[in-house]
Scaffold this motif. Structure first.
Motif, PDB file in Angstrom:
ATOM      1  N   ARG A 185       1.130  -0.922  -0.072  1.00  0.00           N
ATOM      2  CA  ARG A 185      -0.140   0.051   0.021  1.00  0.00           C
ATOM      3  C   ARG A 185       0.916   1.332   0.169  1.00  0.00           C
ATOM      4  NH1 ARG A 185      -4.919   1.001   4.043  1.00  0.00           N
ATOM      5  NH2 ARG A 185      -6.086  -0.493   2.718  1.00  0.00           N
ATOM      6  N   ARG A 186       1.735   0.969   0.798  1.00  0.00           N
ATOM      7  CA  ARG A 186       3.108   2.769   1.382  1.00  0.00           C
ATOM      8  C   ARG A 186       3.427   2.707  -0.571  1.00  0.00           C
ATOM      9  NH1 ARG A 186       5.890   6.058   3.144  1.00  0.00           N
ATOM     10  NH2 ARG A 186       7.961   6.365   3.219  1.00  0.00           N
ATOM     11  N   GLY A 187       4.226   0.871  -0.612  1.00  0.00           N
ATOM     12  CA  GLY A 187       4.211   1.721  -2.731  1.00  0.00           C
ATOM     13  C   GLY A 187       3.232   2.186  -3.178  1.00  0.00           C
ATOM     14  N   ARG A 188       2.281   1.663  -3.808  1.00  0.00           N
ATOM     15  CA  ARG A 188       1.369   2.127  -4.188  1.00  0.00           C
ATOM     16  C   ARG A 188       1.417   3.956  -4.153  1.00  0.00           C
ATOM     17  NH1 ARG A 188      -1.471  -2.429  -3.959  1.00  0.00           N
ATOM     18  NH2 ARG A 188      -2.640  -1.561  -2.186  1.00  0.00           N
ATOM     19  N   ASN A 189       1.005   4.584  -2.456  1.00  0.00           N
ATOM     20  CA  ASN A 189       0.744   5.458  -2.324  1.00  0.00           C
ATOM     21  C   ASN A 189       1.732   6.554  -2.760  1.00  0.00           C
ATOM     22  OD1 ASN A 189      -1.930   4.701  -1.197  1.00  0.00           O
ATOM     23  ND2 ASN A 189      -0.941   5.194   0.620  1.00  0.00           N
ATOM     24  N   ILE A 190       3.334   6.213  -2.972  1.00  0.00           N
ATOM     25  CA  ILE A 190       4.441   6.640  -3.453  1.00  0.00           C
ATOM     26  C   ILE A 190       4.264   6.693  -4.592  1.00  0.00           C
ATOM     27  CG2 ILE A 190       6.877   7.100  -3.549  1.00  0.00           C
ATOM     28  CD1 ILE A 190       6.755   5.583  -0.535  1.00  0.00           C
ATOM     29  N   ALA A 191       4.423   5.599  -5.390  1.00  0.00           N
ATOM     30  CA  ALA A 191       3.717   6.352  -7.139  1.00  0.00           C
ATOM     31  C   ALA A 191       2.389   6.739  -7.396  1.00  0.00           C
ATOM     32  CB  ALA A 191       3.352   4.325  -7.832  1.00  0.00           C
ATOM     33  N   ILE A 192       1.398   7.025  -6.429  1.00  0.00           N
ATOM     34  CA  ILE A 192       0.285   7.951  -7.589  1.00  0.00           C
ATOM     35  C   ILE A 192       0.641   8.920  -6.714  1.00  0.00           C
ATOM     36  CG2 ILE A 192      -2.218   8.142  -6.375  1.00  0.00           C
ATOM     37  CD1 ILE A 192      -2.377   5.869  -5.898  1.00  0.00           C
ATOM     38  N   GLY A 193       1.630   9.892  -6.003  1.00  0.00           N
ATOM     39  CA  GLY A 193       1.619  10.420  -5.997  1.00  0.00           C
ATOM     40  C   GLY A 193       3.805  11.360  -6.653  1.00  0.00           C
ATOM     41  N   VAL A 194       3.986  10.781  -6.693  1.00  0.00           N
ATOM     42  CA  VAL A 194       5.134  11.075  -7.908  1.00  0.00           C
ATOM     43  C   VAL A 194       4.464  11.101  -9.267  1.00  0.00           C
ATOM     44  CG1 VAL A 194       6.953   9.945  -9.327  1.00  0.00           C
ATOM     45  CG2 VAL A 194       7.141   9.446  -6.764  1.00  0.00           C
ATOM     46  N   VAL A 195       3.524  10.184  -9.446  1.00  0.00           N
ATOM     47  CA  VAL A 195       2.426  10.281 -11.320  1.00  0.00           C
ATOM     48  C   VAL A 195       1.948  11.749 -10.972  1.00  0.00           C
ATOM     49  CG1 VAL A 195       1.051   9.452 -12.237  1.00  0.00           C
ATOM     50  CG2 VAL A 195       2.577   8.431 -11.512  1.00  0.00           C
ATOM     51  N   LEU A 196       1.555  11.884  -9.329  1.00  0.00           N
ATOM     52  CA  LEU A 196       0.187  13.824  -9.804  1.00  0.00           C
ATOM     53  C   LEU A 196       1.444  14.815  -9.529  1.00  0.00           C
ATOM     54  CD1 LEU A 196      -1.734  12.722  -7.133  1.00  0.00           C
ATOM     55  CD2 LEU A 196      -2.600  13.178  -9.531  1.00  0.00           C
ATOM     56  N   GLY A 197       2.869  14.709  -9.166  1.00  0.00           N
ATOM     57  CA  GLY A 197       3.485  16.261  -8.904  1.00  0.00           C
ATOM     58  C   GLY A 197       4.074  15.795 -10.241  1.00  0.00           C
ATOM     59  N   LEU A 198       3.870  15.108 -10.263  1.00  0.00           N
ATOM     60  CA  LEU A 198       5.078  14.710 -12.743  1.00  0.00           C
ATOM     61  C   LEU A 198       3.871  15.932 -13.253  1.00  0.00           C
ATOM     62  CD1 LEU A 198       7.099  11.576 -13.032  1.00  0.00           C
ATOM     63  CD2 LEU A 198       8.108  13.441 -12.920  1.00  0.00           C
ATOM     64  N   LEU A 199       2.846  15.337 -12.839  1.00  0.00           N
ATOM     65  CA  LEU A 199       2.098  16.206 -13.888  1.00  0.00           C
ATOM     66  C   LEU A 199       1.942  17.479 -13.855  1.00  0.00           C
ATOM     67  CD1 LEU A 199      -1.471  13.247 -13.844  1.00  0.00           C
ATOM     68  CD2 LEU A 199      -0.522  13.908 -15.923  1.00  0.00           C
ATOM     69  N   ALA A 200       1.649  17.313 -12.010  1.00  0.00           N
ATOM     70  CA  ALA A 200       1.518  19.259 -11.983  1.00  0.00           C
ATOM     71  C   ALA A 200       2.666  19.895 -12.510  1.00  0.00           C
ATOM     72  CB  ALA A 200       1.584  19.317 -10.501  1.00  0.00           C
ATOM     73  N   VAL A 201       3.838  19.097 -12.834  1.00  0.00           N
ATOM     74  CA  VAL A 201       5.391  19.750 -13.237  1.00  0.00           C
ATOM     75  C   VAL A 201       4.902  19.570 -14.882  1.00  0.00           C
ATOM     76  CG1 VAL A 201       7.611  18.943 -13.438  1.00  0.00           C
ATOM     77  CG2 VAL A 201       6.415  18.597 -11.659  1.00  0.00           C
ATOM     78  N   LEU A 202       4.493  18.654 -15.364  1.00  0.00           N
ATOM     79  CA  LEU A 202       4.407  18.983 -16.505  1.00  0.00           C
ATOM     80  C   LEU A 202       2.970  19.490 -17.615  1.00  0.00           C
ATOM     81  CD1 LEU A 202       4.476  17.516 -19.616  1.00  0.00           C
ATOM     82  CD2 LEU A 202       2.235  16.183 -18.959  1.00  0.00           C
ATOM     83  N   PHE A 203       2.133  20.410 -16.348  1.00  0.00           N
ATOM     84  CA  PHE A 203       1.072  20.326 -16.577  1.00  0.00           C
ATOM     85  C   PHE A 203       1.652  22.224 -16.500  1.00  0.00           C
ATOM     86  CE2 PHE A 203      -2.848  17.768 -15.258  1.00  0.00           C
ATOM     87  CZ  PHE A 203      -2.747  18.054 -17.032  1.00  0.00           C
ATOM     88  N   TYR A 204       2.265  23.340 -16.311  1.00  0.00           N
ATOM     89  CA  TYR A 204       3.180  24.172 -15.386  1.00  0.00           C
ATOM     90  C   TYR A 204       4.283  25.014 -16.431  1.00  0.00           C
ATOM     91  CZ  TYR A 204       5.741  27.442 -13.611  1.00  0.00           C
ATOM     92  OH  TYR A 204       6.118  28.986 -13.191  1.00  0.00           O
ATOM     93  N   ALA A 205       4.781  23.236 -16.972  1.00  0.00           N
ATOM     94  CA  ALA A 205       5.810  23.668 -18.241  1.00  0.00           C
ATOM     95  C   ALA A 205       5.158  24.048 -19.528  1.00  0.00           C
ATOM     96  CB  ALA A 205       6.584  22.204 -18.035  1.00  0.00           C
TER      97      ALA A 205
END
Length: 64
Positions: free
Chosen positions: A29-49
């Motif tokens: 569960r912790r691994g999945r939560n970290i993966a989801i957080g990383v993906v959301l962070g990357l999406l935010a950076v992508l939209f900003y860029a």
């Protein structure tokens, strides 16, 4: 694989307590939560860029 009784969780849920997770389930569960957080962070950076790239020079061409 799983040596726990599946009825244990149901009884605990009826009593009001949360079902207990095995260490393996908690690790997954912790691994999945970290993966989801990383993906959301990357999406935010992508939209900003993308926004900055689309604005381009137009940001500087405004009346002050």
């Amino acid at each position: 694989m799983n040596d726990r009784d599946p009825n244990d969780d149901r009884e605990r849920a009826v009593e009001g307590g949360p079902p207990q997770m095995s260490p393996e389930e908690a690790r997954r569960r912790r691994g999945r939560n970290i993966a989801i957080g990383v993906v959301l962070g990357l999406l935010a950076v992508l939209f900003y860029a993308m926004t900055i790239a689309r604005l381009g020079e137009n940001v500087l061409n405004r009346p002050l």
